[in-house]
Design a protein around this motif. Structure first.
Motif, PDB file in Angstrom:
ATOM      1  N   ASN A 666       0.807  -1.220   0.000  1.00 42.47           N
ATOM      2  CA  ASN A 666       0.000   0.000   0.000  1.00 42.47           C
ATOM      3  C   ASN A 666       0.840   1.270   0.000  1.00 42.47           C
ATOM      4  OD1 ASN A 666      -2.505  -1.226  -0.063  1.00 42.47           O
ATOM      5  ND2 ASN A 666      -2.675  -1.364   2.162  1.00 42.47           N
ATOM      6  N   SER A 667       2.096   1.134   0.352  1.00 42.06           N
ATOM      7  CA  SER A 667       2.943   2.323   0.430  1.00 42.06           C
ATOM      8  C   SER A 667       3.080   2.976  -0.951  1.00 42.06           C
ATOM      9  CB  SER A 667       4.327   1.914   0.955  1.00 42.06           C
ATOM     10  OG  SER A 667       5.306   2.767   0.417  1.00 42.06           O
ATOM     11  N   GLY A 690      -3.901   0.500  -1.840  1.00 43.80           N
ATOM     12  CA  GLY A 690      -2.790   1.004  -2.642  1.00 43.80           C
ATOM     13  C   GLY A 690      -3.050   0.789  -4.127  1.00 43.80           C
TER      14      GLY A 690
END
Ligand code: ZN
Length: 872
Positions: A666-667, A690
């Motif tokens: 998700n970063s 993400g």
């Protein structure tokens, strides 16, 4: 003693055959008839009395004119001939009575309360748990009709004394049983959240004459922890005077309980309502003396956040002198969600406010006590079983069971262990509607608010059996009415502490969702193998079965799996066939595979869906979902081959690693281009926002699995437009499974029942014939079935014709599930008529990624969901 000489059992059979009487005026708003009055001693007119009383169904329209009269009489006559037992068609009367064994003693020793059901000349005596404890016949009907207080009667070997009359309504709802059953507060509907505009900050109660009144704020004793007058403040309802009597014996000052504004700012309106609801339940304010609750909101509505809010509040505040209601809280959840729970607490409150203790190999239950900063413990169901003795030593003020539908079987060890914790405040969280099975329903209710529905035996007699009987096609009108009334009474009783909202209420906050069903052209190899498979012995054997036979075991499941594998990739089939032990194996089959075909060197060009996929994947971050680990293996190989960076979550991923994988995916700086996800892995809480593109590579019988997969990406917090692509091999078994899904529930459907086993195991011969047929020439079997006249240019076809909806969901409460499950052919896919239809020959799909894959697609359907409505 008057009228004690009721007929004995021996002489009591004289009235077995009722005489046919023309119907007279009914007692309750019955039809006005012109027939002469029946003799006083005659049985009362046989009308479906309860139907009249309870449903206000006026029968008067039946009775205009002689002809209708005649027909009415005729109908009754038929009922008399066919009825069994006959007395069902008499109007019943109900009395509350006391009973004792028959004796000549002057002073009776009453054994207990009971309910007497009198009908015609017969009576049935029921104990307070609904069990029949005596029967009698041969009484005078007129006498039974007008029993009054103090009268006595012999029923079987029992003597009864009438205490009073029970109304039809009280009997129908079952309220006459279980005198001690809970009185629910008058206000059972969910109260709107309280936004108190102006309120005195300081209050001092004066306990005078039983009333606790606010006095002027002379001296500040206690202040609310947060400002109740701040804009948007969420103030909990104040306890009633009854509540204060019960829980504020020391007369502490009343203090407003205000949700931490730090949290309030994040709450959606439905979550504010939910927090108030949970607070009221856990405080025993909705149901006196009961502190259990069920929060059954659908996935994605923020059940965890609502719990965090209410826990944080109760751990820090309380209405009486500001004393916190709780010291410690216990959250029990599936192992895969333990870390997730801790992460949620930290996310909403920050580590500096609360420290959550998660039990695992390194953090034992015993050490919780020596971590004084921790007030919340999170433990898995498995760990709970192992450490129930240590847990019993700790005093938890509240017990939260996430995915609480696991407790539906009250016999399992887990429920036993949880019940042993002797914690009064119990909260079950589940995304599953709990009332699908009446026995499971009882177990869950019994867990949160023990005893509220009486004993298990009483529940069966008073609710379960009448409700199930009323759903039988052969039930009488009276049985139907009683069943429906009991069901609604059950809902009323439990609805006070049960809250369920569906996803629709948050659609308005969600980003747009564009959903595609992509029909992928099978490759030559797939076509050839499909034909061969359909001609194999196991499939022919399935098809030659008698049409009435229902298959519940293999070989049909093996056949279905072989076809599904072939659709995903011929290599998967090759692998199984190679072992030769496979039921599908037949001589000559391996020759169909190209020379040199071998494990580990599968070509993309062999699978139609894989061709579409590889074309579709360009510079977007995608979640790729499959039901099969082996399929994920192939997809993983393909990614390696192309050079895409991937990460993977399946059933084998260690629980400890999941959160890390999810966080890194998700970063915004994630290097992973693709998430390979098993549809069965990860639990409900998995959040993959993400990505904004999701591909469902294969189709499952249970639409809930697809909806769950979608909800990982299309959920609160997702800012981007979400694109869902569902892949189906044209003309194959996948299309048929898809059709079945659509028929089972709308694709945007909201009922998610993950507790049902995904694999369908029972089919009729007709269903199998449909599953095992294949049309190599169609461009889209589903569009053919729709009978849609559109040209496939992407314009909305609208409604060709209205098609009858078929509801396949089974819910034991309510009447709508009676439909016999038959394989849907042309029915119930009307929803697809709202979608846009694109034939393979269309110039553009309005989707740059799909356009890439153009040449491998034979057809596509598209729908757009935005702002709480489906548009096309
Ligand atoms: Zn069409």
């Amino acid at each position: 003693m008057r009228r004690s000489g009721a007929p004995s059992q021996l002489s009591g059979n004289t009235a077995k055959k009722p005489r046919f009487m023309p119907p007279g005026p009914a007692k309750n708003n019955g039809p006005p008839l012109s027939h002469p009055q029946p003799e006083p001693s005659a049985p009362p007119p046989p009308t479906p009395a309860l139907g009249n009383v309870l449903l206000n169904k006026s029968k008067s329209t039946l009775c205009h004119g002689r002809l209708t009269n005649f027909l009415f009489c005729f109908a009754i006559a038929v009922l008399y001939i066919t009825a069994d037992p006959f007395f069902v068609y008499f109007k019943a009367r109900y009395y509350s009575v006391m009973w004792c064994k028959a004796s000549s003693r002057k002073h009776k020793r009453w054994e207990g309360d009971a309910v007497l059901v009198a009908r015609g000349r017969t009576v049935v005596l029921k104990d307070m748990e609904g069990r029949d404890i005596g029967r009698g016949a041969g009484y005078k009907a007129s006498e039974l009709e007008s029993l009054c207080e103090g009268q006595t009667l012999m029923v079987g070997g029992k003597q009864i004394e009438v205490m009073g009359v029970i109304s039809d309504e009280d009997y129908a709802k079952g309220r006459c049983f279980q005198n001690a059953a809970v009185e629910t507060p008058a206000e059972t509907v969910l109260k709107a959240p309280v936004y108190r505009p102006v309120f005195k900050s300081f209050t001092k109660p004066a306990l005078k004459g039983g009333a606790l009144t606010d006095s002027e704020p002379e001296k500040p004793i206690c202040k609310p922890k947060h400002d109740p007058n701040a804009p948007g403040a969420l103030v909990m309802p104040r306890p009633t005077t009854d509540h204060q009597w019960l829980y504020n014996k020391s007369g502490s000052p009343l203090v407003d309980v205000v949700i931490d504004p730090h949290l309030t700012n994040h709450l959606r309106p439905h979550q504010r309502e939910g927090v108030v609801f949970l607070y009221e339940c856990l405080m025993g304010m909705r149901l006196p003396g009961r502190c259990g609750a069920i929060l059954a909101d659908e996935m994605g509505l923020g059940k965890t956040l609502q719990c965090v809010c209410v826990l944080w509040t109760l751990l820090r505040q309380g209405p009486y002198g500001g004393r916190p209601v709780l010291k410690r809280a216990l959250v029990v959840c599936p192992g895969s969600l333990v870390k997730n729970w801790a992460a949620e607490f930290n996310k909403w409150l920050g580590r500096e406010r609360i420290s959550v203790y998660t039990v695992d190999q390194d953090h034992r239950v015993e050490d919780f006590v020596s971590s004084p900063l921790c007030s919340v413990m999170v433990i898995s169901y498995e760990m709970l079983l192992r450490s129930v003795d240590q847990l019993k030593e700790l005093d938890f003020g509240v017990l939260i069971c996430d995915e609480g539908h696991r407790l539906k079987n009250s016999n399992i060890k887990t429920s036993g262990a949880l019940t042993a914790l002797s914690c009064e405040r119990r909260l079950i969280l589940t995304g599953t509607p709990v009332q699908n099975d009446l026995q499971e329903f009882y177990s869950i209710i019994e867990f949160v608010n023990p005893g509220i529905l009486g004993t298990s035996a009483a529940y069966r007699k008073i609710y379960e059996e009448p409700i199930l009987r009323s759903r039988q096609p052969t039930c009488t009108e009276e049985e139907r009415c009683i069943g429906e009334e009991r069901a609604s009474e059950l809902f009323r009783l439990t609805g006070v502490f049960t809250l369920r909202r569906t996803q629709e209420i948050i659609n308005q906050y969600l980003s747009e969702r564009i959903e595609w069903t992509v029909f992928c052209k099978p490759t030559e190899l797939q076509l050839r193998l499909y034909g061969v498979l359909l001609a194999t012995r196991p499939i022919r054997a399935c098809l030659s079965g008698a049409s009435t036979h229902t298959y519940t075991h293999s070989p049909h499941l093996a056949c279905i799996n072989a076809l599904k594998k072939l659709c995903n990739h011929p290599g998967l089939l090759y692998n199984t066939l190679q072992e030769k032990s496979d039921e599908m194996y037949e001589d000559g089959m391996m020759e169909l595979f190209p020379e040199g075909y071998s494990t580990g060197a599968f070509s993309t060009a062999d699978s139609g869906k894989l061709l579409v996929l590889t074309d579709l994947l360009s510079a977007i971050q995608v979640v790729l979902v499959s039901n099969y680990t082996q399929t994920l293996d192939i997809l993983q190989d393909v990614c390696d081959h192309i050079g895409y960076k991937w990460c993977r979550l399946d059933g084998q991923t260690p629980v400890a690693q999941r959160q890390r994988i999810v966080d890194s995916f998700n970063s915004p700086h994630s290097s992973s281009f693709l998430m390979l996800l098993s549809s069965k892995a990860g639990g409900v809480g998995l959040n993959l926002i993400g990505a904004s593109h999701l591909v469902l590579y294969d189709v499952d019988w249970n639409p809930a699995n697809d909806i769950q997969a979608m909800a990982r990406v299309w959920r609160d917090g997702q800012k981007k437009t979400v694109h869902i692509y569902r892949f189906l091999t044209t003309g194959s078994i996948e299309e048929k499974i898809y059709q079945r899904q659509v028929s089972k529930q709308g694709l945007s459907g909201t009922v998610v029942d993950l507790s049902k086993k995904a694999e369908h195991s029972s089919f009729s011969a007709e269903e199998l014939r449909d599953l095992f047929s294949f049309d190599p020439n169609t461009t889209c079997l589903t569009h053919d079935l729709l009978d849609c006249q559109c040209t496939g240019d992407g314009n909305t076809p609208g409604f060709g014709k209205e098609i009858k909806e078929d509801i396949g969901r089974t819910c034991q409460l309510g009447r709508h599930s009676d439909s016999t499950v038959s394989f849907p052919q042309r029915v119930s896919m009307s929803e697809l008529m709202h979608w846009r239809h694109f034939s393979g020959g269309v110039q553009s799909y309005d989707d740059i990624y799909l356009n890439h894959a153009h040449k491998h697609i034979t057809y596509a359907f598209q729908s757009t969901t935005s702002k709480s409505q489906t548009t096309v």
